[in-house]
Structure formats: structure tokens, C-alpha cells
Design an enzyme around this catalytic site. Structure first.
Site, short mmCIF file in Angstrom:
data_model
loop_
_atom_site.label_atom_id
_atom_site.label_comp_id
_atom_site.label_asym_id
_atom_site.label_seq_id
_atom_site.Cartn_x
_atom_site.Cartn_y
_atom_site.Cartn_z
N PHE A 229 43.44 38.77 36.80
CA PHE A 229 42.66 38.20 37.96
C PHE A 229 41.77 39.63 38.25
CE2 PHE A 229 46.92 36.50 39.00
CZ PHE A 229 46.60 35.35 37.96
N CYS A 230 41.48 40.17 37.35
CA CYS A 230 40.49 41.70 37.42
C CYS A 230 41.20 42.17 38.67
CB CYS A 230 39.23 40.99 37.80
SG CYS A 230 38.45 40.30 36.40
N ASN A 231 42.41 42.57 38.85
CA ASN A 231 42.90 43.25 39.87
C ASN A 231 44.14 44.07 39.28
OD1 ASN A 231 44.18 44.20 42.28
ND2 ASN A 231 43.66 42.75 43.38
#
Length: 502
Positions: A407-409
Site C-alpha cells: 500500500f505504498c507505506n
């Protein structure tokens, strides 16, 4: 035929019984019935299609009247590129400026305090801030581990300009900020330098709502504060009279689905005056000369709105904001709270026949200071991790839209999964050959660690039936042995798994 009727009657009884139990545990849900009426009219395509949409953190859904109102405006108007004073440009400029003022009004901000800059999305807003912030040797850039990569990327601007970079850790399993360590890091700022502290109002990984009072606490210690509100404002009220970050970033499609391609940075005027743009473009200058090799930036937001704005879409932002206001953000917040609480309780109660838990939740397991983003992994009866990519594939076959991956985290994911600095360095030795599939395999080789998860997120018009179907899908994996996706290739550009077999 009789057996089918009996089965249908049993299923109906189970649903009614579960719904009654849910409402008894979360009575506030009854006060959100307007959203059911809206779903039956404005969002009827959801139930007509039989789809279950649980990816609101990825993007919200639009109402039919949003499209109708925008289309009616376009049909009745002749609108040109706003960078001129001809009649069509002037008409378009009026629409853009009206929307700009409405954005300020929606967040209860005044034009005396904030300058709203339209961008392509929250990532575009963050890049503008990062490239223009006056980092220098002796200044600091402080981030929480829990940040989207579009915030993490600002560290590259800070590094080039000689600033010191620090991360404030999270505490597992709740994935909230380590407040003691954060306070120590905040105390390290040199108040005569320009220092930037960045964090999300709500995590797009765990759903944690980080304290908004961190804004003023950091400012009092000599920091400018960047608040990434992209995951927060779709389901929560944000009042810029009560909380005044120096920089606020949002994506409007995450709030109300349409239009895509428009976001904003709301910048406090004292912070705006410190920004230093490293380049100029069409529309950003009052004057530029080739022979003189010089330029003069336009005042205000125009200096940051590169090229031609997505001007025909910008009026749809006001339509979307009015749509949310007509519903009432408090109602949306309450519905999300009720459905999230029920989902968490039911997921944690799921057990295999041997008594082992089926589900692991990353982040808070109650609704206290958390939003509707629920990230999890599933395990087989022996405690082995089920392949989240295969779970997403099976959910898709049931018409359920989830999201899987990191989740791009990466920071929140690393803490949640127990990945170490040594794990990350081992992955980086793969060089340019690294991709998600290779990373997953490496982490499993280093102790069966997961490098991704499943995210089910609740939003604007989620309802009991959506969560019921998702819980039924997960329960259907009870007593499954390991799910594997077989031999695959992973296209990192499109983030799609491409199967080589059936």
C-alpha cells in the site's frame, strides 16, 4: 426444489440474525439510514452489479448526480484555457476561483491564513512542497515510520540540500507512534533553521488516526508541519481553524470519487513565503526572458500551478464537496465506525476447527482512534501464512474488491511484519533486479515473514451487506491448507500479477 428453498430460508435467517446482533452492538448505525437511501438511488450500480466494494482507501465512489451536475455545466458552457482574458477563459477562471474559495470554506480556512494550490493529486502536492521547502545544512526532516511513499520521497530533496533525516518509530502491535521517542526527536530541532515534520492524519496502512495535536506541539518546538490528510478527510471532518498545519495535502477522488486528477495543497501564508521553487513553467511566471535568462514568479498560488490546470474537472470538486456536506460528515464517520468495529470483532473471532486463529489484524483491534482501513493476513490451521495475492484473486471471483500488497507505506509494513533493517539491506543487495515477487520470496527464506497484506477499507456508502459478504468469504477459508498462486511473474510498473498457468 424444496431443499433449495430450505437453504435459502436458512441463509435469510442467518443474515437477519447477524444484522440484529450487529445493530444491537452498534446502535449508532440506525442513525445513518440516509446513506442506505443514497445507495439505493445515487449508487444503485453497486447493488445492481452485485459487487462488494471494499477499497475506499484506494478511492471513493461517486454519486450519479455528481456526474449529472458536472455534465450539465459543461453542456451549457463554453469554457477555455483560463490563462487569458478572453470571454471563455474568463468564464473558466471564475469557475476555478469559485472552487478554490469553496475548498477553503469546506475546511473552515480563511484566505488570510491559507493559500490553496491545485495539483494533480496529493502526491503532486507533496512533491511541490518537498522540492520547494528550504532545507539546508543544519535543518531537519522528521517523519513517522507510518507515511505514504509520496511523503517518504521528500527525504531525497532534504538529503540533496544537506538536511538531517530522522524517522520516529511505531509501536507494535497497535502501530501508533512512539510518543516518547517522537518528543525527543522534536526537541532536537534548531529553531533558527527551517525544519519539517511530516505525518499522516490517518494511516493508509493500519487506519490509525494519529493525534492532530502533534501539529501545534511540533510547531511550538520550531517545526513546520506537513499533515498528509488524504486518508483522513474522506470520512472525517478537518477544521483548519482548530488544527493549523503549515501544509495540508489531499486527493479529491479519495473523498468523493470524481473527478480524478485533481488534488490540493493548502499552505499557511507564513510557510508559503519561505518556499523556494527550483524551476518555473508556463503559467507560473509574471515575466520570463530567454536573452536575459531570468524570470519573475507570479504571486500566490499561480507560482505553483504548473502549466495548464485540469480546468474542466476542477468545478466538479465543488460539486463533490457539496455532496459530502449535504450528507454530513458526522454521519459518514459514525457509519464507518460501526461497520469497522463489527468487522474487527468478527474477524478476530474466526477460528479453524483446531482452535487456531484465522486472522491477524495489523494495527488497532478496536475503533478507538482508528478509521475504516483494516489490514490483515490470513493463516492456515498450522499457522502458515496464506498467500495474500491468491486471497485477492479468490475474492475477485466472488465479486469482492480488496487491495493487497504494501500500500505504498513501507515503514508501517516493515514494523507490522517484524521486518528488520538487516532484512531490508539483504533485499537491497538484489539491486535493480529487485521486484515484489523476489522480495516476497527472500523474506520467506529469511523466516517465513510476510512482505504484504490484505486491505479491506470501509467508506462513504458501505453497508452491512458488504461486510457480511466479506466475512462470509473469509470464513469460507476455514481449515484451508496453504493457498499458493503458483509460478508467476510480477509487473512492477502495473502492479499486476501475471499468471503463467491456469
Amino acid at each position: 426444489m424444496g431443499d433449495m428453498a430450505e437453504t435459502g430460508a436458512q441463509e435469510k435467517h442467518q443474515v437477519e440474525e447477524a444484522c440484529a446482533d450487529f445493530v444491537a452492538r452498534f446502535p449508532g448505525y440506525k442513525q445513518t439510514s440516509l446513506l442506505d437511501e443514497l445507495r439505493a438511488t445515487e449508487y444503485r450500480r453497486l447493488d445492481d452489479s452485485g459487487q462488494v466494494y471494499l477499497d475506499y482507501t484506494g478511492g471513493s465512489l461517486y454519486a450519479e448526480t455528481q456526474l449529472e451536475q458536472h455534465l450539465a455545466m459543461l453542456r451549457s458552457s463554453i469554457l477555455g484555457n483560463p490563462h487569458s482574458t478572453n470571454p471563455t477563459s474568463t468564464a473558466m477562471t471564475e469557475h476555478v476561483e469559485r472552487t478554490r474559495q469553496y475548498v477553503l470554506s469546506y475546511f473552515n480556512a480563511s484566505a488570510e491564513d491559507y493559500i490553496p494550490v491545485f495539483t494533480s493529486n496529493a502526491s503532486g502536492a507533496l512533491k511541490l512542497i518537498g522540492e520547494s521547502f528550504p532545507f539546508a545544512p543544519g535543518s531537519r526532516f522528521l517523519l513517522t515510520f507510518d507515511n505514504h511513499n509520496s511523503v517518504n520521497g521528500i527525504r531525497e530533496f532534504a538529503r540533496v540540500k544537506g538536511a538531517t533525516i530522522h524517522y520516529a518509530p511505531l509501536v507494535a502491535p497497535g502501530l501508533r507512534v512512539d510518543t516518547g521517542r517522537l518528543e525527543t526527536l522534536l526537541d532536537d530541532a534548531d529553531p533558527v533553521r527551517e525544519n519539517l515534520f511530516a505525518y499522516p492524519a490517518q494511516s493508509n496502512f493500519s487506519g490509525v488516526k494519529h493525534p492532530l495535536d502533534l501539529v501545534v506541539r511540533a510547531q511550538n518546538k520550531g517545526w513546520r508541519v506537513l499533515l498528509d490528510a488524504a486518508a483522513y478527510v474522506p470520512t472525517n471532518r478537518l477544521d483548519l481553524k482548530a488544527v493549523q498545519p503549515d501544509f495540508l495535502t489531499v486527493s479529491f477522488y479519495k473523498m468523493f470519487g470524481y473527478p480524478t486528477g485533481v488534488g490540493a495543497a493548502l499552505i499557511r501564508r507564513p510557510a508559503f513565503a519561505k518556499l523556494q521553487r527550483p524551476w518555473f513553467a508556463g503559467g507560473t511566471v509574471n515575466f520570463a526572458s530567454v536573452q536575459g535568462r531570468a524570470h519573475v514568479l507570479a504571486p500566490g498560488e499561480a507560482a505553483f500551478e504548473d502549466g495548464t490546470l485540469n480546468y474542466l474537472s476542477i468545478p466538479a470538486v465543488e460539486i463533490g464537496l457539496r455532496h459530502l456536506q449535504a450528507i454530513g460528515m458526522e454521519m459518514i464517520t459514525e457509519r464507518v465506525r460501526c461497520l469497522t468495529g463489527w468487522m474487527l470483532d468478527e474477524l478476530l473471532a474466526l477460528r479453524h476447527s483446531n482452535g487456531r486463529a484465522m486472522v491477524r489484524i495489523y494495527g488497532p483491534t478496536t475503533t478507538q482512534a482508528r478509521g475504516g482501513t483494516v489490514t490483515l493476513n490470513l493463516y492456515d490451521p498450522e499457522g502458515h501464512l496464506l498467500d495474500y495475492r491468491r486471497v485477492e484473486e479468490l475474492a475477485g471471483q466472488e465479486g469482492i474488491s480488496l487491495r493487497t500488497g504494501c500500500f505504498c507505506n513501507p515503514g508501517a509494513g516493515e514494523i507490522a511484519e517484524g521486518l528488520t533493517e538487516e532484512d531490508m539491506r539483504a533485499a537491497l543487495t538484489m539491486g535493480r533486479d529487485i521486484n515484489l515477487l523476489g522480495f516476497v520470496r527472500l523474506m520467506r527464506d529469511r523466516g517465513h515473514k510476510s512482505a504484504g497484506a490484505i486491505r479491506a477499507s470501509i467508506g462513504l456508502v458501505s453497508n452491512f451487506a458488504d461486510v457480511w459478504r466479506f466475512l462470509g468469504f473469509v470464513a469460507g477459508l476455514r481449515d484451508q491448507t496453504r493457498l499458493t498462486i503458483g509460478e508467476v511473474t510480477f509487473d512492477i510498473e502495473s502492479c499486476r500479477v501475471i499468471r503463467d498457468g491456469s
